[in-house]
Enzyme design. Structure first.
Site, PDB file in Angstrom:
ATOM      1  N   SER A  15      45.529  24.327  -6.032  1.00  0.00           N
ATOM      2  CA  SER A  15      46.302  23.402  -6.853  1.00  0.00           C
ATOM      3  C   SER A  15      47.428  22.813  -5.993  1.00  0.00           C
ATOM      4  O   SER A  15      48.136  23.554  -5.316  1.00  0.00           O
ATOM      5  CB  SER A  15      46.897  24.140  -8.060  1.00  0.00           C
ATOM      6  OG  SER A  15      47.681  23.253  -8.814  1.00  0.00           O
ATOM      7  N   GLY A  16      47.533  21.504  -5.989  1.00  0.00           N
ATOM      8  CA  GLY A  16      48.554  20.842  -5.175  1.00  0.00           C
ATOM      9  C   GLY A  16      48.090  20.503  -3.771  1.00  0.00           C
ATOM     10  O   GLY A  16      48.853  19.941  -2.982  1.00  0.00           O
ATOM     11  N   SER A  87      37.776  24.710  -7.879  1.00  0.00           N
ATOM     12  CA  SER A  87      36.498  25.336  -7.524  1.00  0.00           C
ATOM     13  C   SER A  87      36.690  26.479  -6.514  1.00  0.00           C
ATOM     14  O   SER A  87      36.242  26.388  -5.375  1.00  0.00           O
ATOM     15  CB  SER A  87      35.549  24.272  -6.956  1.00  0.00           C
ATOM     16  OG  SER A  87      34.238  24.752  -6.913  1.00  0.00           O
TER      17      SER A  87
HETATM   18  P1  ADP Z   1      45.522  18.687  -6.566  1.00  0.00           P
HETATM   19  O1  ADP Z   1      44.682  17.643  -7.256  1.00  0.00           O
HETATM   20  O2  ADP Z   1      44.827  19.284  -5.385  1.00  0.00           O
HETATM   21  O3  ADP Z   1      46.089  19.718  -7.492  1.00  0.00           O
HETATM   22  P2  ADP Z   1      47.451  16.567  -6.360  1.00  0.00           P
HETATM   23  O4  ADP Z   1      46.689  15.439  -5.722  1.00  0.00           O
HETATM   24  O5  ADP Z   1      47.633  16.532  -7.837  1.00  0.00           O
HETATM   25  O6  ADP Z   1      46.775  17.954  -5.924  1.00  0.00           O
HETATM   26  O7  ADP Z   1      48.883  16.693  -5.718  1.00  0.00           O
HETATM   27  C1  ADP Z   1      49.088  16.657  -4.310  1.00  0.00           C
HETATM   28  C2  ADP Z   1      50.501  16.158  -4.030  1.00  0.00           C
HETATM   29  O8  ADP Z   1      50.782  16.282  -2.653  1.00  0.00           O
HETATM   30  C3  ADP Z   1      50.682  14.713  -4.431  1.00  0.00           C
HETATM   31  O9  ADP Z   1      51.957  14.569  -5.036  1.00  0.00           O
HETATM   32  C4  ADP Z   1      50.652  13.997  -3.067  1.00  0.00           C
HETATM   33  O10 ADP Z   1      51.365  12.789  -3.070  1.00  0.00           O
HETATM   34  C5  ADP Z   1      51.289  15.038  -2.152  1.00  0.00           C
HETATM   35  N1  ADP Z   1      50.922  14.931  -0.737  1.00  0.00           N
HETATM   36  C6  ADP Z   1      51.809  14.876   0.278  1.00  0.00           C
HETATM   37  N2  ADP Z   1      51.188  14.783   1.462  1.00  0.00           N
HETATM   38  C7  ADP Z   1      49.869  14.771   1.204  1.00  0.00           C
HETATM   39  C8  ADP Z   1      48.718  14.697   2.032  1.00  0.00           C
HETATM   40  N3  ADP Z   1      48.790  14.597   3.355  1.00  0.00           N
HETATM   41  N4  ADP Z   1      47.484  14.716   1.440  1.00  0.00           N
HETATM   42  C9  ADP Z   1      47.400  14.829   0.079  1.00  0.00           C
HETATM   43  N5  ADP Z   1      48.445  14.915  -0.761  1.00  0.00           N
HETATM   44  C10 ADP Z   1      49.692  14.884  -0.210  1.00  0.00           C
END
Ligand code: ADP
Length: 187
Positions: A15-16, A87
């Site tokens: 997550s994140g 996943s």
């Molecule tokens: P997930 O769907 O995996 O839970 P999210 O896409 O919701 O993650 O959140 C990822 C966060 O990290 C977003 O706020 C995004 O802008 C930030 N972020 C910063 N740097 C990156 C990077 N290099 N690649 C992907 N996300 C990034």
């Protein structure tokens, strides 16, 4: 695989890690290039369709299995089905691959737990630290562990670097991949 089936792009990662961010940006680019794209975001599917499922190992297995079944239907209607979900289990990822192969790619959004927890986009890590959540996948003591994939078709290091650069890497990979799975008229 019959010729009119789209490609399932199954993202995994903590997550994140950036799965939704990267998949959303890629969806825009692929759609602009004339492809039919569907995104099945894990949070949306849970909130709208599989509302009964939680985060036990059994529920995660069932959630992943149901999403894979939705992909089976949607591949007939779309060129690409993007699936950004945590996943965490190798067996679920392998089952999805077996169902959709050769029209399947596993894309690993690779970020350390430390970076994901520092970003804490949805506040889940702090809620886990406070004890409000006790089963955060890949983090809580009682949560399902995240099994690092050893068979990813593409690993994106989403802990560092520009989002645009990562999206470009993904789209370049998908362009090659799609050339192999879609009939000639769509590309
Ligand atoms: P997930 O769907 O995996 O839970 P999210 O896409 O919701 O993650 O959140 C990822 C966060 O990290 C977003 O706020 C995004 O802008 C930030 N972020 C910063 N740097 C990156 C990077 N290099 N690649 C992907 N996300 C990034």
């Amino acid at each position: 695989m019959t010729e009119n089936l789209g490609l399932v792009v199954w993202f995994c990662g903590l997550s994140g890690a950036g799965k939704t961010t990267i998949a959303t940006a890629a969806a825009k680019i692929l759609t602009a290039s004339g492809l039919k794209v569907l995104m099945l975001d894990g949070d949306n599917v849970r909130n709208q369709i599989h509302t009964n499922l939680g985060f036990t190992k059994e529920d995660i297995i069932e959630n992943n299995r149901l999403i894979s079944s939705i992909c089976e239907r949607e591949r007939f209607r779309n060129d690409v089905v993007l699936v950004p979900i945590i996943s965490p289990l190798d067996a679920s990822r392998k089952a999805a691959r077996a169902k959709h192969s050769p029209g399947f790619s596993l894309v690993f959004c690779n970020t350390s737990l430390e970076i994901a927890a520092t970003r804490d986009v949805k506040g889940l890590y702090s809620r886990a630290d406070n004890g409000d959540i006790t089963d955060l996948v890949g983090y809580s003591k009682d949560g399902v562990p995240f099994e690092w994939p050893s068979d990813a078709d593409l690993t994106l290091n989403t802990g560092h670097g520009s989002i645009q650069g990562i999206v470009n890497t993904l789209c370049a990979y998908l362009t090659v991949r799609l050339a192999n799975v879609l009939p000639d008229e769509v590309h």
